[in-house]
Design a protein around this motif. Structure first.
Motif, PDB file in Angstrom:
ATOM      1  N   LEU A  56       0.827  -1.200   0.000  1.00 22.14           N
ATOM      2  CA  LEU A  56       0.000   0.000   0.000  1.00 22.14           C
ATOM      3  C   LEU A  56       0.863   1.252   0.000  1.00 22.14           C
ATOM      4  CD1 LEU A  56      -2.720   1.401   0.115  1.00 22.14           C
ATOM      5  CD2 LEU A  56      -2.736   1.079   2.613  1.00 22.14           C
ATOM      6  N   PHE A  57       1.968   1.225   0.722  1.00 23.63           N
ATOM      7  CA  PHE A  57       2.883   2.368   0.718  1.00 23.63           C
ATOM      8  C   PHE A  57       3.402   2.624  -0.695  1.00 23.63           C
ATOM      9  CE2 PHE A  57       7.178   4.188   1.073  1.00 23.63           C
ATOM     10  CZ  PHE A  57       6.887   5.353   1.766  1.00 23.63           C
ATOM     11  N   GLU A  58       3.744   1.573  -1.411  1.00 19.14           N
ATOM     12  CA  GLU A  58       4.225   1.705  -2.788  1.00 19.14           C
ATOM     13  C   GLU A  58       3.146   2.299  -3.689  1.00 19.14           C
ATOM     14  OE1 GLU A  58       7.139  -2.222  -2.391  1.00 19.14           O
ATOM     15  OE2 GLU A  58       5.211  -2.351  -3.424  1.00 19.14           O
ATOM     16  N   VAL A  59       1.917   1.852  -3.505  1.00 15.37           N
ATOM     17  CA  VAL A  59       0.801   2.374  -4.306  1.00 15.37           C
ATOM     18  C   VAL A  59       0.571   3.854  -3.992  1.00 15.37           C
ATOM     19  CG1 VAL A  59      -1.678   2.196  -4.740  1.00 15.37           C
ATOM     20  CG2 VAL A  59      -0.306   0.124  -4.536  1.00 15.37           C
ATOM     21  N   GLU A  60       0.612   4.210  -2.717  1.00 20.72           N
ATOM     22  CA  GLU A  60       0.411   5.606  -2.322  1.00 20.72           C
ATOM     23  C   GLU A  60       1.487   6.503  -2.941  1.00 20.72           C
ATOM     24  OE1 GLU A  60      -1.901   7.032  -0.346  1.00 20.72           O
ATOM     25  OE2 GLU A  60      -2.760   5.497   0.966  1.00 20.72           O
ATOM     26  N   VAL A  61       2.733   6.055  -2.934  1.00 19.03           N
ATOM     27  CA  VAL A  61       3.826   6.827  -3.529  1.00 19.03           C
ATOM     28  C   VAL A  61       3.624   6.963  -5.031  1.00 19.03           C
ATOM     29  CG1 VAL A  61       6.305   6.853  -4.013  1.00 19.03           C
ATOM     30  CG2 VAL A  61       5.485   6.239  -1.734  1.00 19.03           C
ATOM     31  N   LEU A  62       3.199   5.881  -5.672  1.00 17.67           N
ATOM     32  CA  LEU A  62       2.937   5.924  -7.113  1.00 17.67           C
ATOM     33  C   LEU A  62       1.892   6.984  -7.448  1.00 17.67           C
ATOM     34  CD1 LEU A  62       2.879   4.824 -10.058  1.00 17.67           C
ATOM     35  CD2 LEU A  62       1.233   3.117  -9.266  1.00 17.67           C
ATOM     36  N   PHE A  63       0.813   7.004  -6.701  1.00 12.08           N
ATOM     37  CA  PHE A  63      -0.254   7.962  -7.004  1.00 12.08           C
ATOM     38  C   PHE A  63       0.131   9.375  -6.612  1.00 12.08           C
ATOM     39  CE2 PHE A  63      -2.705   4.257  -7.816  1.00 12.08           C
ATOM     40  CZ  PHE A  63      -3.689   4.672  -8.706  1.00 12.08           C
ATOM     41  N   TRP A  64       0.959   9.529  -5.591  1.00 18.92           N
ATOM     42  CA  TRP A  64       1.478  10.860  -5.286  1.00 18.92           C
ATOM     43  C   TRP A  64       2.242  11.401  -6.490  1.00 18.92           C
ATOM     44  CZ3 TRP A  64       6.598  12.406  -5.331  1.00 18.92           C
ATOM     45  CH2 TRP A  64       6.834  13.717  -4.892  1.00 18.92           C
ATOM     46  N   ALA A  65       3.074  10.563  -7.099  1.00 20.17           N
ATOM     47  CA  ALA A  65       3.849  10.994  -8.265  1.00 20.17           C
ATOM     48  C   ALA A  65       2.928  11.327  -9.434  1.00 20.17           C
ATOM     49  CB  ALA A  65       4.841   9.905  -8.665  1.00 20.17           C
ATOM     50  N   LEU A  66       1.898  10.514  -9.633  1.00 18.34           N
ATOM     51  CA  LEU A  66       0.942  10.779 -10.722  1.00 18.34           C
ATOM     52  C   LEU A  66       0.268  12.128 -10.532  1.00 18.34           C
ATOM     53  CD1 LEU A  66      -0.956   7.437 -11.488  1.00 18.34           C
ATOM     54  CD2 LEU A  66       0.513   8.744 -13.022  1.00 18.34           C
ATOM     55  N   TRP A  67      -0.184  12.401  -9.310  1.00 14.64           N
ATOM     56  CA  TRP A  67      -0.913  13.649  -9.053  1.00 14.64           C
ATOM     57  C   TRP A  67       0.010  14.858  -9.052  1.00 14.64           C
ATOM     58  CZ3 TRP A  67      -4.381  10.131  -9.470  1.00 14.64           C
ATOM     59  CH2 TRP A  67      -5.728  10.473  -9.515  1.00 14.64           C
ATOM     60  N   LYS A  68       1.272  14.636  -8.783  1.00 13.77           N
ATOM     61  CA  LYS A  68       2.216  15.747  -8.751  1.00 13.77           C
ATOM     62  C   LYS A  68       2.674  16.137 -10.160  1.00 13.77           C
ATOM     63  CE  LYS A  68       6.639  17.246  -6.758  1.00 13.77           C
ATOM     64  NZ  LYS A  68       6.097  18.505  -6.211  1.00 13.77           N
ATOM     65  N   PHE A  69       2.888  15.147 -11.013  1.00 14.68           N
ATOM     66  CA  PHE A  69       3.509  15.425 -12.308  1.00 14.68           C
ATOM     67  C   PHE A  69       2.548  15.320 -13.495  1.00 14.68           C
ATOM     68  CE2 PHE A  69       6.983  13.785  -9.607  1.00 14.68           C
ATOM     69  CZ  PHE A  69       7.780  14.917  -9.602  1.00 14.68           C
ATOM     70  N   ILE A  70       1.390  14.695 -13.303  1.00  9.65           N
ATOM     71  CA  ILE A  70       0.423  14.554 -14.399  1.00  9.65           C
ATOM     72  C   ILE A  70      -0.838  15.318 -14.038  1.00  9.65           C
ATOM     73  CG2 ILE A  70      -0.873  12.955 -15.851  1.00  9.65           C
ATOM     74  CD1 ILE A  70       2.121  12.637 -16.124  1.00  9.65           C
ATOM     75  N   LYS A  71      -1.219  16.272 -14.867  1.00  6.81           N
ATOM     76  CA  LYS A  71      -2.394  17.096 -14.579  1.00  6.81           C
ATOM     77  C   LYS A  71      -3.634  16.641 -15.357  1.00  6.81           C
ATOM     78  CE  LYS A  71       0.138  19.509 -11.884  1.00  6.81           C
ATOM     79  NZ  LYS A  71       0.018  19.307 -10.426  1.00  6.81           N
ATOM     80  N   ASN A  72      -3.422  16.013 -16.484  1.00  7.73           N
ATOM     81  CA  ASN A  72      -4.537  15.573 -17.314  1.00  7.73           C
ATOM     82  C   ASN A  72      -5.175  14.309 -16.731  1.00  7.73           C
ATOM     83  OD1 ASN A  72      -5.655  13.834 -19.718  1.00  7.73           O
ATOM     84  ND2 ASN A  72      -5.636  15.954 -20.453  1.00  7.73           N
ATOM     85  N   GLU A  73      -6.478  14.380 -16.451  1.00  7.00           N
ATOM     86  CA  GLU A  73      -7.156  13.259 -15.807  1.00  7.00           C
ATOM     87  C   GLU A  73      -7.209  12.019 -16.703  1.00  7.00           C
ATOM     88  OE1 GLU A  73      -8.146  13.066 -12.692  1.00  7.00           O
ATOM     89  OE2 GLU A  73      -7.409  15.093 -12.302  1.00  7.00           O
ATOM     90  N   SER A  74      -7.408  12.230 -17.989  1.00  9.20           N
ATOM     91  CA  SER A  74      -7.456  11.090 -18.916  1.00  9.20           C
ATOM     92  C   SER A  74      -6.113  10.380 -18.986  1.00  9.20           C
ATOM     93  CB  SER A  74      -7.873  11.569 -20.316  1.00  9.20           C
ATOM     94  OG  SER A  74      -9.170  12.123 -20.293  1.00  9.20           O
ATOM     95  N   LEU A  75      -5.054  11.158 -18.981  1.00  6.48           N
ATOM     96  CA  LEU A  75      -3.715  10.573 -19.022  1.00  6.48           C
ATOM     97  C   LEU A  75      -3.428   9.786 -17.745  1.00  6.48           C
ATOM     98  CD1 LEU A  75      -1.064  10.202 -20.494  1.00  6.48           C
ATOM     99  CD2 LEU A  75      -0.289  12.408 -19.552  1.00  6.48           C
ATOM    100  N   LYS A  76      -3.899  10.300 -16.613  1.00  8.39           N
ATOM    101  CA  LYS A  76      -3.751   9.547 -15.361  1.00  8.39           C
ATOM    102  C   LYS A  76      -4.418   8.178 -15.472  1.00  8.39           C
ATOM    103  CE  LYS A  76      -3.753  13.624 -12.312  1.00  8.39           C
ATOM    104  NZ  LYS A  76      -4.549  14.386 -11.318  1.00  8.39           N
ATOM    105  N   ALA A  77      -5.634   8.167 -16.002  1.00  9.24           N
ATOM    106  CA  ALA A  77      -6.367   6.906 -16.136  1.00  9.24           C
ATOM    107  C   ALA A  77      -5.637   5.942 -17.060  1.00  9.24           C
ATOM    108  CB  ALA A  77      -7.773   7.176 -16.663  1.00  9.24           C
TER     109      ALA A  77
END
Length: 321
Positions: free
Chosen positions: A118-139
């Motif tokens: 879960l810690f690894e997943v949380e870090v992954l999504f932190w990076a996604l939300w920090k560096f990727i702004k487009n919601e479709s690209l996140k998906a």
């Protein structure tokens, strides 16, 4: 604001985790399939609030990494004391080492894998939300990562520290994020619609059953792991939202982290005592484990809150409605 139905869902699922570990049969098809995916979904529900609230990494280190490392060290200290100093064989031929987190999927205190994953997943999504702004690209990125995870599972390719499982777990975590944006997860819904929804979602799982074992990154069918796995998670959430609160199970849900980290260390000695006495019963083992867990939870919350990443003592009372 704390929602009781979410703690109720946590309570139900940690009870399912303990039941399967002590050998209680799956009396109702689908119950054990949801036990781990729903924890990732529930974690995803609170991601946006957490990541936007400041001090994200500090919170996750204290709430996930510190408990993992603490109980990991405690568990293997117990193992080495029993096996090497006292010459007591408690592993039934299984080989364990302090480096297990890197070299194999089995841990002496098995459930601890979830905290690291879960810690690894949380870090992954932190990076996604920090560096990727487009919601479709996140998906798209989440789907790509999940595809990698399912591919690794299909070819039985092992990655250390449950990184392969984390790829699949990202999909369930993202579902939780999407649910947090939905007006339905926290909105008041008529009981009859919740019941209908639960029945439909459970029917989907029954028609398209799937075996899900995230600790070993094994899925009988990746597509059904998404469809049926999501359906049974939704079913549990509908039921919990309908019931809202069962005091003792809700209390168990608020303390699910302690139970996750300690139940292996509790049920094993009880099981060996059962074997010694010549009377083995999985239901009795489950009941005795839960009875012992109550004072363990109270003691840890009162005197050792840092073991579960808490800087302050948690309340021990069960609120009545």
């Amino acid at each position: 604001m704390r929602y009781k139905f979410i703690d109720l869902a946590k309570g139900i699922c940690i009870l399912l985790v303990i039941m399967i570990h002590v050998g209680v049969p799956e009396y109702m098809p689908g119950l054990y399939a949801t036990k781990v995916p729903i924890f990732f979904v529930l974690a995803g529900l609170f991601f946006l609030k957490s990541v936007n609230g400041g001090g994200y990494f500090r919170k996750k280190i204290y709430s996930l990494l510190v408990p993992f490392l603490t109980f990991y060290i405690i568990s293997y200290s117990i193992f080495y004391i029993l096996e090497y100093l006292l010459s007591i064989n408690i592993t039934n031929g299984l080989r364990f080492s302090i480096t297990d987190v890197i070299h194999q999927r089995n841990l002496f205190n098995g459930p601890l894998w979830f905290l690291l994953c879960l810690f690894e997943v949380e870090v992954l999504f932190w990076a996604l939300w920090k560096f990727i702004k487009n919601e479709s690209l996140k998906a798209i990125i989440v789907l790509a990562i999940a595809t990698v995870g399912f591919t690794l599972a299909h070819f039985e390719i092992f990655l250390p520290a449950w990184l392969d499982t984390a790829c699949v777990a990202a999909l369930y975590f993202y579902l939780g994020i999407l649910l947090s944006k939905s007006k339905y997860i926290y909105a008041t819904i008529k009981p009859q619609w919740l019941m209908v929804g639960a029945c439909i979602l459970y029917l989907i799982f029954i028609l398209f059953p799937v075996a899900i074992s995230m600790s070993t990154n094994h899925y009988s069918n990746p597509i059904l792991a998404v469809i049926s796995g999501t359906a049974i998670v939704g079913c549990i959430l509908c039921i919990c939202k309908l019931v809202d609160d069962i005091a003792i199970i809700t209390w168990i849900g608020t303390n699910s982290l302690v139970l996750l980290c300690t139940h292996h260390l509790i049920y094993r000695p009880i099981k060996y005592l059962q074997i010694y006495l010549g009377y083995e019963s999985s239901l009795l083992l489950f009941a005795l484990t839960m009875i012992v867990e109550i004072p363990v939870v109270i003691l840890i919350n009162r005197y050792f809150p840092l073991l579960t990443g808490q800087w302050r003592k948690k309340t021990l009372c069960v609120q009545r409605t």
